[in-house]
Motif scaffolding. Structure first.
Motif, mmCIF file in Angstrom:
data_model
loop_
_atom_site.group_PDB
_atom_site.id
_atom_site.type_symbol
_atom_site.label_atom_id
_atom_site.label_comp_id
_atom_site.label_asym_id
_atom_site.label_seq_id
_atom_site.Cartn_x
_atom_site.Cartn_y
_atom_site.Cartn_z
ATOM 1 N N MET A 1 0.829 -1.170 0.000
ATOM 2 C CA MET A 1 0.000 0.000 0.000
ATOM 3 C C MET A 1 0.876 1.236 0.000
ATOM 4 O O MET A 1 1.820 1.338 0.761
ATOM 5 N N ASP A 2 0.470 2.128 -0.826
ATOM 6 C CA ASP A 2 1.236 3.371 -0.881
ATOM 7 C C ASP A 2 0.588 4.427 0.010
ATOM 8 O O ASP A 2 -0.464 4.232 0.598
ATOM 9 N N ALA A 3 1.190 5.556 0.104
ATOM 10 C CA ALA A 3 0.741 6.619 1.005
ATOM 11 C C ALA A 3 -0.618 7.167 0.578
ATOM 12 O O ALA A 3 -1.429 7.564 1.418
ATOM 13 N N GLY A 4 -0.907 7.167 -0.716
ATOM 14 C CA GLY A 4 -2.195 7.667 -1.205
ATOM 15 C C GLY A 4 -3.352 6.787 -0.761
ATOM 16 O O GLY A 4 -4.426 7.278 -0.383
ATOM 17 N N THR A 5 -3.138 5.483 -0.808
ATOM 18 C CA THR A 5 -4.182 4.548 -0.388
ATOM 19 C C THR A 5 -4.439 4.675 1.115
ATOM 20 O O THR A 5 -5.589 4.694 1.565
ATOM 21 N N ILE A 6 -3.377 4.766 1.873
ATOM 22 C CA ILE A 6 -3.518 4.933 3.323
ATOM 23 C C ILE A 6 -4.216 6.261 3.618
ATOM 24 O O ILE A 6 -5.046 6.357 4.516
ATOM 25 N N GLY A 7 -3.912 7.283 2.856
ATOM 26 C CA GLY A 7 -4.529 8.588 3.039
ATOM 27 C C GLY A 7 -6.037 8.551 2.781
ATOM 28 O O GLY A 7 -6.790 9.325 3.367
ATOM 29 N N VAL A 8 -6.484 7.655 1.910
ATOM 30 C CA VAL A 8 -7.918 7.515 1.636
ATOM 31 C C VAL A 8 -8.602 6.739 2.765
ATOM 32 O O VAL A 8 -9.718 7.066 3.178
ATOM 33 N N PHE A 9 -7.930 5.713 3.274
ATOM 34 C CA PHE A 9 -8.524 4.882 4.323
ATOM 35 C C PHE A 9 -8.666 5.615 5.657
ATOM 36 O O PHE A 9 -9.588 5.335 6.424
ATOM 37 N N ILE A 10 -7.778 6.514 5.955
ATOM 38 C CA ILE A 10 -7.826 7.219 7.241
ATOM 39 C C ILE A 10 -9.148 7.988 7.400
ATOM 40 O O ILE A 10 -9.824 7.843 8.433
ATOM 41 N N PRO A 11 -9.595 8.806 6.446
ATOM 42 C CA PRO A 11 -10.881 9.499 6.626
ATOM 43 C C PRO A 11 -12.074 8.525 6.649
ATOM 44 O O PRO A 11 -13.045 8.735 7.383
ATOM 45 N N ILE A 12 -11.977 7.446 5.855
ATOM 46 C CA ILE A 12 -13.066 6.467 5.842
ATOM 47 C C ILE A 12 -13.202 5.833 7.226
ATOM 48 O O ILE A 12 -14.310 5.712 7.766
ATOM 49 N N ILE A 13 -12.105 5.440 7.829
ATOM 50 C CA ILE A 13 -12.119 4.848 9.169
ATOM 51 C C ILE A 13 -12.581 5.882 10.182
ATOM 52 O O ILE A 13 -13.383 5.581 11.082
ATOM 53 N N ALA A 14 -12.113 7.103 10.037
ATOM 54 C CA ALA A 14 -12.492 8.156 10.979
ATOM 55 C C ALA A 14 -14.003 8.421 10.921
ATOM 56 O O ALA A 14 -14.629 8.695 11.948
ATOM 57 N N LEU A 15 -14.612 8.343 9.767
ATOM 58 C CA LEU A 15 -16.051 8.540 9.635
ATOM 59 C C LEU A 15 -16.838 7.293 10.050
ATOM 60 O O LEU A 15 -17.984 7.398 10.484
ATOM 61 N N SER A 16 -16.249 6.131 9.925
ATOM 62 C CA SER A 16 -16.933 4.884 10.276
ATOM 63 C C SER A 16 -17.108 4.734 11.783
ATOM 64 O O SER A 16 -18.110 4.172 12.243
ATOM 65 N N ILE A 17 -16.170 5.221 12.555
ATOM 66 C CA ILE A 17 -16.232 5.052 14.013
ATOM 67 C C ILE A 17 -17.499 5.704 14.589
ATOM 68 O O ILE A 17 -18.234 5.057 15.335
ATOM 69 N N PRO A 18 -17.830 6.962 14.286
ATOM 70 C CA PRO A 18 -19.066 7.536 14.840
ATOM 71 C C PRO A 18 -20.327 6.824 14.326
ATOM 72 O O PRO A 18 -21.312 6.679 15.064
ATOM 73 N N ILE A 19 -20.284 6.389 13.076
ATOM 74 C CA ILE A 19 -21.445 5.686 12.516
ATOM 75 C C ILE A 19 -21.681 4.390 13.283
ATOM 76 O O ILE A 19 -22.805 4.059 13.655
ATOM 77 N N VAL A 20 -20.628 3.639 13.557
ATOM 78 C CA VAL A 20 -20.745 2.400 14.322
ATOM 79 C C VAL A 20 -21.219 2.702 15.748
ATOM 80 O O VAL A 20 -22.058 1.980 16.304
ATOM 81 N N ALA A 21 -20.721 3.779 16.333
ATOM 82 C CA ALA A 21 -21.137 4.150 17.693
ATOM 83 C C ALA A 21 -22.629 4.500 17.718
ATOM 84 O O ALA A 21 -23.353 4.079 18.632
ATOM 85 N N ILE A 22 -23.108 5.253 16.742
ATOM 86 C CA ILE A 22 -24.529 5.611 16.660
ATOM 87 C C ILE A 22 -25.377 4.357 16.467
ATOM 88 O O ILE A 22 -26.405 4.175 17.122
ATOM 89 N N TRP A 23 -24.963 3.478 15.579
ATOM 90 C CA TRP A 23 -25.709 2.239 15.321
ATOM 91 C C TRP A 23 -25.758 1.373 16.576
ATOM 92 O O TRP A 23 -26.800 0.812 16.911
#
Length: 102
Positions: A1-23
Motif C-alpha cells: 500500500m502506498d501513502a495515497g491509499t492509506i490517506g484515503v482509508f484514514i478518513p473512511i475509518i475516521a467517519l466509520s467510528i461515529p457511525i458504528v457508535a450511533i448504530w
C-alpha cells in the motif's frame, strides 16, 4: 500500500467510528425497549392469571360452603337450577320466535 491509499482509508475509518457508535447506541435502545415491552406484557398476563385463580378460589369456597352446610339438600338445589335453566331456555326460544315474526 502506498501513502495515497492509506490517506484515503484514514478518513473512511475516521467517519466509520461515529457511525458504528450511533448504530450500537440505537441497537441498545431497541433492546431496552423490547425488554420493557416484554416485562409489561408478562406483568399483565400475570395479573390476568392471578385474577382467574382468585375467581376459581372463590368458586371453590362457595362449593365447599354448599357441601359442608348441614341440612342442605344438594339434589333439590341441583334440580331447582335445572328447572330454572329450562325456564330460561324456553323464554329465550319464545323471545327469538317473537323477533322472527316481526
Amino acid at each position: 500500500m502506498d501513502a495515497g491509499t492509506i490517506g484515503v482509508f484514514i478518513p473512511i475509518i475516521a467517519l466509520s467510528i461515529p457511525i458504528v457508535a450511533i448504530w450500537t447506541r440505537h441497537q441498545r435502545k431497541m433492546a431496552e425497549l423490547q425488554v420493557h415491552t416484554t416485562a409489561d406484557a408478562t406483568a399483565e398476563k400475570a395479573a390476568q392469571y392471578a385474577s382467574k385463580v382468585q375467581a376459581l378460589e372463590d368458586r371453590v369456597r362457595v362449593l365447599e360452603r354448599i357441601v359442608t352446610e348441614k341440612g342442605y339438600d344438594v339434589a333439590t338445589q341441583i334440580e331447582a337450577l335445572r328447572d330454572q335453566r329450562r325456564v330460561n331456555d324456553t323464554s329465550g326460544a319464545h323471545h327469538n320466535r317473537d323477533k322472527e315474526a316481526v
